[in-house]
Scaffold this active site. Structure first.
Site, PDB file in Angstrom:
ATOM      1  N   GLU A  82      -1.887  -7.081   7.515  1.00  0.00           N
ATOM      2  CA  GLU A  82      -0.625  -6.933   7.814  1.00  0.00           C
ATOM      3  C   GLU A  82      -0.654  -7.805   8.860  1.00  0.00           C
ATOM      4  O   GLU A  82      -1.488  -8.459   9.600  1.00  0.00           O
ATOM      5  CB  GLU A  82      -0.261  -5.735   8.710  1.00  0.00           C
ATOM      6  CG  GLU A  82       1.194  -5.379   8.644  1.00  0.00           C
ATOM      7  CD  GLU A  82       2.347  -5.880   7.605  1.00  0.00           C
ATOM      8  OE1 GLU A  82       2.534  -6.949   7.488  1.00  0.00           O
ATOM      9  OE2 GLU A  82       2.763  -4.526   7.323  1.00  0.00           O
ATOM     10  N   GLU A 136       2.079   5.328   1.298  1.00  0.00           N
ATOM     11  CA  GLU A 136       2.665   5.395   2.232  1.00  0.00           C
ATOM     12  C   GLU A 136       1.326   6.008   3.361  1.00  0.00           C
ATOM     13  O   GLU A 136       0.617   6.604   2.763  1.00  0.00           O
ATOM     14  CB  GLU A 136       3.869   7.484   2.583  1.00  0.00           C
ATOM     15  CG  GLU A 136       3.515   7.663   3.035  1.00  0.00           C
ATOM     16  CD  GLU A 136       4.358   9.024   3.676  1.00  0.00           C
ATOM     17  OE1 GLU A 136       5.310   9.057   3.972  1.00  0.00           O
ATOM     18  OE2 GLU A 136       3.755   9.654   3.995  1.00  0.00           O
ATOM     19  N   GLY A 144       0.541  -2.811  11.976  1.00  0.00           N
ATOM     20  CA  GLY A 144      -0.124  -3.991  11.800  1.00  0.00           C
ATOM     21  C   GLY A 144      -1.427  -4.431  11.825  1.00  0.00           C
ATOM     22  O   GLY A 144      -2.456  -3.379  10.053  1.00  0.00           O
ATOM     23  N   HIS A 196       1.010  -1.492  -0.309  1.00  0.00           N
ATOM     24  CA  HIS A 196       0.077  -0.048   0.008  1.00  0.00           C
ATOM     25  C   HIS A 196       0.991   1.283   0.020  1.00  0.00           C
ATOM     26  O   HIS A 196       1.891   1.131   0.590  1.00  0.00           O
ATOM     27  CB  HIS A 196      -1.267   0.090   0.688  1.00  0.00           C
ATOM     28  CG  HIS A 196      -0.278  -0.194   2.464  1.00  0.00           C
ATOM     29  ND1 HIS A 196       0.298   1.472   2.828  1.00  0.00           N
ATOM     30  CD2 HIS A 196      -0.012  -0.682   3.006  1.00  0.00           C
ATOM     31  CE1 HIS A 196       1.316   1.465   3.834  1.00  0.00           C
ATOM     32  NE2 HIS A 196       0.795  -0.229   4.457  1.00  0.00           N
TER      33      HIS A 196
END
Length: 194
Positions: free
Chosen positions: A82, A12, A23, A10
């Protein structure tokens, strides 16, 4: 049959900018993150890459990035999330352990996941996606740590090796054939200036 997977990080986010552990906690894209996604879209267009299918994690930073890349309808999957950093999620990156302790640190001290758990769920999820007979060219938007763990799973199968971090909007091009993922290219168009 050979298929192509474009596995992308993805853009920033505010947490990336503030050096926070990110996460399962989400954070919006920055303007720079939006620009990074647009630059990645330009790379796909310049290389005449068209996707048959698109997927992303359930985090908004991933779906927001994907929507800047393509207008193709897509599915959000929890298996692409994540790493779960547990109680460290949202805290300063200065709390990250040394690399030699990273494998189990967040499960032992933070009630999060191990690297092995992330690797297993990423590999299972992506393999299940690529097994579909009509999935010839697939875009998946996920996260830096999750992608790194998937990369480690197939690292010994690939002639190309990672030699720098997976920066925001980095693209890993894999060939999927006979149940194996072979890394063919790493595109780091958004590498920060040094």
């Amino acid at each position: 049959m050979k298929k192509t997977l474009y596995l992308m990080r993805h853009g920033e986010t505010e947490f990336n900018k503030k050096k926070r552990i990110q996460g399962w906690t989400d954070s919006p894209l920055t303007q720079n993150g939006i620009d990074q996604a647009k630059k990645a879209k330009e790379w796909f267009e310049k290389n005449k890459i068209q996707f048959t299918h698109a997927y992303c994690s359930t985090s908004e930073r991933a779906s927001d990035t994907l929507e800047l890349i393509t207008t193709l309808s897509y599915k959000r999957l929890k298996g692409l999330k994540e790493m779960n950093f547990g109680k460290f999620d949202g805290e300063s990156e200065s709390l990250n352990p040394p690399l030699d302790q990273y494998d189990t640190f967040f499960s032992v001290y933070g009630n999060g996941e191990t690297r092995a758990q992330v690797q297993q769920r990423m590999n299972e999820t992506i393999t299940n996606i690529m097994r579909h007979s009509d999935h010839e060219s697939v875009l998946i938007v996920s996260h830096g740590g999750a992608i790194a763990n998937f990369y480690r799973k197939w690292e010994n199968e690939s002639p190309i090796k990672k030699n720098e971090p997976f920066y925001n909007c980095c693209i890993l091009k894999y060939i999927y054939e006979d149940g194996k993922f072979i890394l063919e290219n790493v595109v780091n168009e958004n590498k920060p200036a040094r």
